[in-house]
Design an enzyme around this catalytic site. Structure first.
Site, PDB file in Angstrom:
ATOM      1  N   SER A   1     -11.271 -29.045 -17.401  1.00 31.43           N
ATOM      2  CA  SER A   1     -10.800 -27.673 -17.180  1.00 31.43           C
ATOM      3  C   SER A   1     -11.697 -26.739 -17.982  1.00 31.43           C
ATOM      4  O   SER A   1     -12.356 -27.172 -18.937  1.00 31.43           O
ATOM      5  CB  SER A   1      -9.359 -27.559 -17.685  1.00 31.43           C
ATOM      6  OG  SER A   1      -8.931 -26.218 -17.721  1.00 31.43           O
TER       7      SER A   1
ATOM      8  N   TYR B   1      -2.610 -29.103 -23.754  1.00 26.30           N
ATOM      9  CA  TYR B   1      -3.505 -29.128 -22.581  1.00 26.30           C
ATOM     10  C   TYR B   1      -4.946 -28.880 -23.020  1.00 26.30           C
ATOM     11  O   TYR B   1      -5.875 -29.564 -22.583  1.00 26.30           O
ATOM     12  CB  TYR B   1      -3.032 -28.057 -21.608  1.00 26.30           C
ATOM     13  CG  TYR B   1      -3.747 -28.012 -20.274  1.00 26.30           C
ATOM     14  CD1 TYR B   1      -3.480 -28.955 -19.284  1.00 26.30           C
ATOM     15  CD2 TYR B   1      -4.647 -26.994 -19.975  1.00 26.30           C
ATOM     16  CE1 TYR B   1      -4.107 -28.885 -18.036  1.00 26.30           C
ATOM     17  CE2 TYR B   1      -5.277 -26.919 -18.744  1.00 26.30           C
ATOM     18  CZ  TYR B   1      -5.004 -27.874 -17.776  1.00 26.30           C
ATOM     19  OH  TYR B   1      -5.630 -27.800 -16.544  1.00 26.30           O
TER      20      TYR B   1
END
Ligand code: NAD
Length: 256
Positions: free
Chosen positions: A144, A157
Site C-alpha cells: 500500500s 495497517y
C-alpha cells in the site's frame, strides 16, 4: 485481451472484491487459468462467474489467508487443479480501524497483522516451495502507499504494509537463483469497497477531501490500474524485475 500470461496458471487471494476481483479478471484476460480465492464463497464464486462469462478459465478455492493450513491447501489445490503454480497475486487485506496508536488494543493490532502480514508470509512460504519444484515463477504482494510512507491514525495497517515491503525484498533475494521473482504493488487510494469503508469511518472529518487533495493526478485509482500492474509484473515482460515495490497511486508517494 492480451496474451501476457498465456498457458500460465496461478492464484489470486482476496479475489471476491475490488482489486483482487479486477486482478483475477485481468490474469484471465491475459490468458491464464486462475484460482480465485477469498474468505467469502459468494463473492469468490461471483468472480469465477464473471471470468467464465468472458470465456476465461477459473476455479474457486475458499481460503482464510490468516490461517497457514488453509494457505497450504490453496497452493496444493492450485497445483492439483492446473498442474503448476506460475504466478501468485497475494492481495487479500484488511485496513482495520482508524485511531491514534494509544487507543489501539493489542487484539486489533494482532488481527490486522494476521490478515495482512502473516498471511503474506504464509503465502510466500508455500508458493516458493511449489515454484522451486517446478522451476520458477512470479509473485506480486499487495502492499500500500501506507507501506511506503506514514499514514496517520492507522498504525497496525501502516506497520503491516511496511512489513510486506520487507518480506518482498527478502524473498526476492532468497529465491532469485531459483528463477522466482517477487515484487509488490503499493496502491494509493483506489475505488473499492475497502476505500468506501474508510471514507465512511471518517465521514465528516475532511478525510475524503484530504485524500483526493494529496493525489497529484487528482483522482482515485481504479482496481484495474492495480490489476494491470500485477499482471505485468508477473509477465515475462518484467523478467529482470524483482524485489521492487511499484507505486500505483497517481503520484501520491512522490508528493510526500
Ligand atoms: N482500496 C484501496 O484504496 C487500497 C489502497 C492500498 C492498498 N490496498 C490493499 O489492496 C488489497 C485489496 O483491497 P481492496 O480495496 O480490493 O479491498 P476489498 O475490501 O474490496 O477486498 C478485499 C477482499 O479480501 C477478502 N478478505 C478479507 N479478509 C480475508 C482473509 N482473511 N482471507 C481471505 N480473503 C480475505 C475480502 O472478502 C474481499 O473480497 C488489500 O490488501 C488492501 O490492503 C487497497
Amino acid at each position: 485481451m492480451n496474451n501476457l500470461m498465456q498457458d500460465k496458471a496461478g492464484l489470486v487471494t482476496g479475489a471476491g472484491s475490488g482489486i483482487g476481483r479486477a486482478g483475477a479478471l485481468a490474469f484471465a484476460r491475459a490468458g491464464a487459468n486462475v484460482i480465485v480465492s477469498d474468505i467469502s464463497d459468494d463473492s469468490g464464486l461471483e468472480t469465477v462467474r464473471l471470468i467464465e462469462a468472458e470465456g476465461g478459465a477459473a476455479t474457486f478455492v475458499r481460503c482464510d489467508v490468516s490461517d497457514e493450513t488453509q494457505v497450504a491447501h490453496l497452493v496444493d489445490a492450485t497445483v492439483s487443479t492446473y498442474g503448476q503454480l506460475d504466478f501468485a497475486f497475494n492481495n487479500a487485506g484488511y485496513n482495520g480501524v482508524f485511531a491514534p496508536v494509544g487507543e489501539i488494543d493489542a487484539a486489533t493490532f494482532d488481527r490486522v497483522m494476521k490478515i495482512n502480514l502473516y498471511s503474506t508470509f504464509y503465502c510466500l512460504k508455500h508458493q516458493v516451495t511449489a515454484m522451486v519444484d517446478s522451476g520458477g515463477g512470479a509473485i506480486v504482494n499487495t502492499s500500500s502507499a501506507a507501506g511506503v510512507v506514514g499514514v496517520a491514525n492507522n498504525a497496525p495497517y501502516n506497520a503491516a504494509k511496511h512489513g510486506i515491503v520487507g518480506l518482498t525484498r527478502n524473498t526476492a533475494l532468497d529465491y532469485a537463483k531459483h528463477g522466482i521473482r517477487v515484487n509488490a504493488i503499493a496502491p494509493g487510494a483506489t475505488s473499492s469497497p475497502m476505500m468506501s469503508n474508510a471514507f465512511d469511518q471518517n465521514e465528516g472529518t475532511g478525510f475524503r477531501e484530504s485524500v483526493l487533495a494529496a493525489i497529484p493526478m487528482g483522482k482515485l485509482s481504479e482496481p484495474e490500474d492495480q490489476a494491470n500492474a500485477a499482471v505485468w509484473l508477473c509477465s515475462d515482460q518484467a523478467r529482470m524485475i524483482t524485489g521492487v515495490t511499484l507505486s500505483v497511486d497517481g503520484g501520491y508517494v512522490s508528493g510526500r
